[in-house]
Design a protein around this motif. Structure first.
Motif, PDB file in Angstrom:
ATOM      1  N   TYR A 169      10.056   5.338  11.167  1.00  0.00           N
ATOM      2  CA  TYR A 169      10.972   4.205  11.237  1.00  0.00           C
ATOM      3  C   TYR A 169      11.542   4.177  12.648  1.00  0.00           C
ATOM      4  O   TYR A 169      11.671   5.204  13.301  1.00  0.00           O
ATOM      5  CB  TYR A 169      12.113   4.369  10.221  1.00  0.00           C
ATOM      6  CG  TYR A 169      12.978   3.145  10.119  1.00  0.00           C
ATOM      7  CD1 TYR A 169      12.666   2.139   9.222  1.00  0.00           C
ATOM      8  CD2 TYR A 169      14.090   2.975  10.930  1.00  0.00           C
ATOM      9  CE1 TYR A 169      13.442   0.996   9.127  1.00  0.00           C
ATOM     10  CE2 TYR A 169      14.878   1.838  10.848  1.00  0.00           C
ATOM     11  CZ  TYR A 169      14.547   0.850   9.940  1.00  0.00           C
ATOM     12  OH  TYR A 169      15.312  -0.285   9.854  1.00  0.00           O
ATOM     13  N   TYR A 170      11.873   3.014  13.134  1.00  0.00           N
ATOM     14  CA  TYR A 170      12.485   2.916  14.454  1.00  0.00           C
ATOM     15  C   TYR A 170      13.464   1.749  14.475  1.00  0.00           C
ATOM     16  O   TYR A 170      13.300   0.772  13.739  1.00  0.00           O
ATOM     17  CB  TYR A 170      11.432   2.775  15.558  1.00  0.00           C
ATOM     18  CG  TYR A 170      10.548   1.554  15.434  1.00  0.00           C
ATOM     19  CD1 TYR A 170      10.882   0.386  16.095  1.00  0.00           C
ATOM     20  CD2 TYR A 170       9.386   1.573  14.667  1.00  0.00           C
ATOM     21  CE1 TYR A 170      10.079  -0.737  15.987  1.00  0.00           C
ATOM     22  CE2 TYR A 170       8.587   0.465  14.561  1.00  0.00           C
ATOM     23  CZ  TYR A 170       8.935  -0.702  15.220  1.00  0.00           C
ATOM     24  OH  TYR A 170       8.148  -1.816  15.119  1.00  0.00           O
TER      25      TYR A 170
ATOM     26  N   HIS B 126      18.574  -1.276  11.941  1.00  0.00           N
ATOM     27  CA  HIS B 126      18.548   0.184  11.987  1.00  0.00           C
ATOM     28  C   HIS B 126      18.903   0.776  10.635  1.00  0.00           C
ATOM     29  O   HIS B 126      19.408   0.085   9.754  1.00  0.00           O
ATOM     30  CB  HIS B 126      19.520   0.696  13.055  1.00  0.00           C
ATOM     31  CG  HIS B 126      20.931   0.274  12.786  1.00  0.00           C
ATOM     32  ND1 HIS B 126      21.800   1.030  12.044  1.00  0.00           N
ATOM     33  CD2 HIS B 126      21.608  -0.846  13.131  1.00  0.00           C
ATOM     34  CE1 HIS B 126      22.968   0.410  11.958  1.00  0.00           C
ATOM     35  NE2 HIS B 126      22.874  -0.745  12.605  1.00  0.00           N
TER      36      HIS B 126
ATOM     37  N   CYS C 161      17.950   7.338  10.422  1.00  0.00           N
ATOM     38  CA  CYS C 161      16.855   7.314  11.407  1.00  0.00           C
ATOM     39  C   CYS C 161      17.267   8.045  12.689  1.00  0.00           C
ATOM     40  O   CYS C 161      18.282   7.710  13.309  1.00  0.00           O
ATOM     41  CB  CYS C 161      16.490   5.866  11.698  1.00  0.00           C
ATOM     42  SG  CYS C 161      15.449   5.631  13.153  1.00  0.00           S
TER      43      CYS C 161
END
Length: 181
Positions: A63-64, A11, A15
């Motif tokens: 983004y994830y 992560h 985000c």
């Protein structure tokens, strides 16, 4: 049975999807319980792995967060995928993560439900054995009591015999009327 299945949590602090998932992940008691069977690797910000097996697939300018399940040898368990086919390592809800964790354990030959059922059956068997031991000990105790206080050997304790027993045991003695009831 213990397991050393690695899970990579990848992560970025900026985000939005990562920020949304983090508190849900942290609050889940099921994830916490299942995590005992895993080696959790938290790769955030500049610690994101460069290996292709960790790269986001389907990335279209965004983004994830990714949760990637690995075998003990470090290879990816490809059969475990999130609910969105375009983002196979994205799990947005704790229930999805829990299901994926259970799938990873099963893929490694560990069935927690079967282990729980086996433990419950074992506990039930132990309780039955203890109950049998207790039931077997009661007649023996009664024989001992009758042997000491049943003076006329008729296997029925008179009030006087019962008072003798209770007195020896330092218990409260009922009256003759209470005893007859």
């Amino acid at each position: 049975q213990t397991c050393a299945l690695p899970i990579s949590l990848i992560h970025q602090s900026w985000c939005g999807a990562c920020k949304a998932l983090k508190p849900q992940f942290a609050k889940s008691k099921e994830i916490e319980e299942l995590s005992k069977h895993f080696v959790m690797v938290n790769a955030g910000n500049d610690k994101e792995p460069k290996d292709m097996k960790f790269k986001p697939e389907g990335l279209k300018g965004g983004y994830y967060p990714r949760i990637i399940f690995l075998k003990p040898d470090g290879s990816r368990i490809d059969s475990i995928k999130g609910p969105n086919a375009d983002y196979s390592a994205y799990f947005s809800k704790p229930a999805q993560i829990v299901d994926a964790m259970k799938s990873a354990l099963k893929a490694s030959g560990i069935d927690l439900d079967a282990q729980r059922k086996a433990e419950e059956a074992k506990q039930k068997q132990l309780a039955a054995e203890q109950s049998q031991k207790h039931a077997a000990s009661v007649p023996g105790m009664l024989e001992g009591i009758f042997g000491v206080v049943d003076k006329n050997k008729d296997r029925v304790l008179s009030h006087e015999e019962f008072v003798s027993f209770v007195t020896a045991m330092k218990g409260q003695v009922p009256s003759a009327e209470q005893y007859e009831k």
